[in-house]
Scaffold this motif. Structure first.
Motif, short mmCIF file in Angstrom:
data_model
loop_
_atom_site.label_atom_id
_atom_site.label_comp_id
_atom_site.label_asym_id
_atom_site.label_seq_id
_atom_site.Cartn_x
_atom_site.Cartn_y
_atom_site.Cartn_z
N GLN A 13 0.84 -1.20 0.00
CA GLN A 13 0.00 0.00 0.00
C GLN A 13 0.87 1.24 0.00
O GLN A 13 1.79 1.38 0.81
CB GLN A 13 -0.92 0.01 1.23
CG GLN A 13 -1.95 -1.12 1.22
CD GLN A 13 -2.75 -1.18 2.51
OE1 GLN A 13 -2.20 -1.34 3.59
NE2 GLN A 13 -4.07 -1.07 2.39
N GLN A 14 0.57 2.14 -0.94
CA GLN A 14 1.27 3.42 -1.03
C GLN A 14 0.36 4.38 -1.77
O GLN A 14 0.05 4.17 -2.94
CB GLN A 14 2.61 3.26 -1.75
CG GLN A 14 3.44 4.53 -1.81
CD GLN A 14 4.73 4.31 -2.58
OE1 GLN A 14 4.82 4.65 -3.75
NE2 GLN A 14 5.71 3.73 -1.92
N GLY A 15 -0.08 5.44 -1.11
CA GLY A 15 -1.03 6.35 -1.74
C GLY A 15 -2.30 5.61 -2.11
O GLY A 15 -2.88 4.90 -1.28
N ASP A 16 -2.74 5.77 -3.37
CA ASP A 16 -3.95 5.05 -3.77
C ASP A 16 -3.63 3.69 -4.40
O ASP A 16 -4.52 3.02 -4.94
CB ASP A 16 -4.80 5.90 -4.73
CG ASP A 16 -4.15 6.05 -6.11
OD1 ASP A 16 -2.95 5.77 -6.25
OD2 ASP A 16 -4.87 6.46 -7.04
N THR A 17 -2.36 3.28 -4.31
CA THR A 17 -1.97 1.94 -4.75
C THR A 17 -2.18 0.97 -3.60
O THR A 17 -1.60 1.15 -2.52
CB THR A 17 -0.50 1.91 -5.20
OG1 THR A 17 -0.34 2.76 -6.34
CG2 THR A 17 -0.06 0.50 -5.54
N ASP A 18 -3.01 -0.03 -3.82
CA ASP A 18 -3.34 -1.01 -2.78
C ASP A 18 -3.43 -2.38 -3.45
O ASP A 18 -4.47 -2.75 -4.00
CB ASP A 18 -4.66 -0.63 -2.11
CG ASP A 18 -5.01 -1.54 -0.94
OD1 ASP A 18 -4.26 -2.49 -0.67
OD2 ASP A 18 -6.06 -1.30 -0.30
N ARG A 64 -4.67 -3.62 -9.85
CA ARG A 64 -5.78 -2.87 -9.27
C ARG A 64 -7.11 -3.30 -9.91
O ARG A 64 -7.20 -3.52 -11.12
CB ARG A 64 -5.59 -1.36 -9.38
CG ARG A 64 -5.64 -0.78 -10.76
CD ARG A 64 -5.86 0.75 -10.74
NE ARG A 64 -4.88 1.45 -9.90
CZ ARG A 64 -5.07 2.67 -9.41
NH1 ARG A 64 -6.18 3.34 -9.68
NH2 ARG A 64 -4.15 3.25 -8.68
N SER A 69 -6.88 -7.18 -4.75
CA SER A 69 -6.46 -5.78 -4.68
C SER A 69 -7.67 -4.86 -4.61
O SER A 69 -8.80 -5.28 -4.86
CB SER A 69 -5.58 -5.44 -5.89
OG SER A 69 -4.34 -6.12 -5.82
N ALA A 70 -7.41 -3.59 -4.28
CA ALA A 70 -8.49 -2.62 -4.10
C ALA A 70 -9.24 -2.40 -5.41
O ALA A 70 -8.67 -2.50 -6.50
CB ALA A 70 -7.93 -1.31 -3.58
N PRO A 72 -11.14 0.20 -7.74
CA PRO A 72 -11.43 1.60 -8.07
C PRO A 72 -12.76 1.70 -8.81
O PRO A 72 -13.46 0.70 -8.99
CB PRO A 72 -10.26 1.99 -8.98
CG PRO A 72 -9.97 0.70 -9.70
CD PRO A 72 -10.23 -0.41 -8.71
N ASP A 73 -13.11 2.90 -9.25
CA ASP A 73 -14.35 3.11 -9.99
C ASP A 73 -14.22 2.70 -11.44
O ASP A 73 -15.21 2.36 -12.09
CB ASP A 73 -14.79 4.57 -9.91
CG ASP A 73 -15.18 4.98 -8.49
OD1 ASP A 73 -15.63 4.10 -7.74
OD2 ASP A 73 -15.00 6.16 -8.16
N ASP A 84 0.94 1.73 -10.55
CA ASP A 84 0.92 0.82 -9.39
C ASP A 84 2.14 -0.09 -9.37
O ASP A 84 2.79 -0.27 -8.34
CB ASP A 84 -0.34 -0.06 -9.42
CG ASP A 84 -1.61 0.69 -9.11
OD1 ASP A 84 -1.54 1.76 -8.47
OD2 ASP A 84 -2.69 0.20 -9.49
#
Length: 292
Positions: A13-18, A64, A69-70, A72-73, A84
């Motif tokens: 995880q780093q910023g919006d990278t998950d 992603r 992994s997380a 997104p939209d 990422d």
């Protein structure tokens, strides 16, 4: 590979990278970094990894929106997936990497190696989603992309179990081309428990998968290809001359046949007997090219 053949599951995880990622072998050995195709996940590589010789450190990443992994939209902007992986490579301080990507994952590997070539030893592009150069001219604005226009957005999203998904897919083209144990990996790790506790849902939701397909023109790979000096092996699958058939059949190669000639330092292995899903059909053979 470890004695049991099972990886450790980790998170970056780093910023919006998950990102979720899976790791096999000794970190002191050379790293093979494996990036999967659209709608797939890291564990689709399991049987390919099992066929690799010992002495490698292998990492397979859920991109992603995929796997664990997380979400997104949207995944229409392919540069975000590359961002990422760049953050991941930098965060884990990976060096001397054999970069392996399948389909869209190969496009992502090309983007990453362009920014940090010093981190890579060579690239293995498994039927990369890099089509003819003209396709990347005048791409649509990201704001105008509507994943609902892609038929993949209507893909069935919920399943009673991985076994039910396997039973539904095993005789259906192109999944019928796959080795059954690879298809089981795809189903087992490609589902997540539903939020309401009733069965399972796709780990890459259908609308996100559709957004990837709709955004394939968002990054022109050819400036990156032309300045790449790393050794590259392109594994290219079957293709057909009938554009209508090709468009309707995901088993056909998306790779422009002349791509190998644009690269400064590349060789191609054309395998017309295999489909676009070559790691799922013959993981042992693909592992041989990765380790060669």
């Amino acid at each position: 590979m470890n004695a049991a053949g099972q990886p450790t599951e980790n998170r970056f995880q780093q910023g919006d990278t998950d990102l979720c990622y899976f790791e096999w072998g000794n970190p002191d050995h050379q790293t093979i970094l494996m990036v999967h195709a659209t709608g797939f996940h890291a564990r689709c590589w399991d049987k390919t990894i099992a066929a690799l010789p010992s002495g490698y450190h292998v990492i397979a990443v859920d991109q992603r929106g995929h796997g664990r992994s997380a979400k997104p939209d949207s995944l229409s902007e392919w540069s975000l997936m590359a961002r990422d992986i760049r953050a991941f490579v930098d965060g884990l301080d990976l060096q001397n990497i054999v970069g392996v990507g399948h389909s869209m994952g190969a496009h992502v590997i090309v983007q990453v190696a362009d920014v940090m070539p010093e981190r890579f030893e060579r690239l293995v592009l498994v039927d990369p989603t890099i089509t003819e150069p003209e396709a990347y001219q005048n791409p649509p604005a990201l704001a105008d992309i509507d994943p609902n226009q892609n038929p993949v957005s209507r893909r069935r999203n919920s399943w009673a179990s991985p076994e039910a998904m396997f039973a539904a897919f095993k005789d259906r083209h192109p999944f019928s081309l796959w080795q059954p144990d690879v298809l089981m990996d795809y189903c087992q790790y490609g589902l997540l428990p539903a939020d309401d506790g009733n069965g399972f849902v796709l780990a890459c939701p259908s609308y996100l998968e559709a957004s990837v397909y709709e955004g394939f023109r968002s990054v022109d790979p050819y400036p990156l290809v032309k300045r790449n000096i790393l050794p590259v092996v392109i594994l290219r699958a079957q293709s057909v001359d009938d554009d209508v058939t090709a468009a309707r059949d995901f088993a056909n190669s998306p790779t422009w046949p002349n791509l190998v000639n644009i690269y400064p330092n590349a060789q191609e292995v054309h395998m017309p007997e295999l489909s676009h899903f070559m790691p799922m059909q013959d993981p042992k053979r693909i592992a041989g090219y990765i380790a060669a």
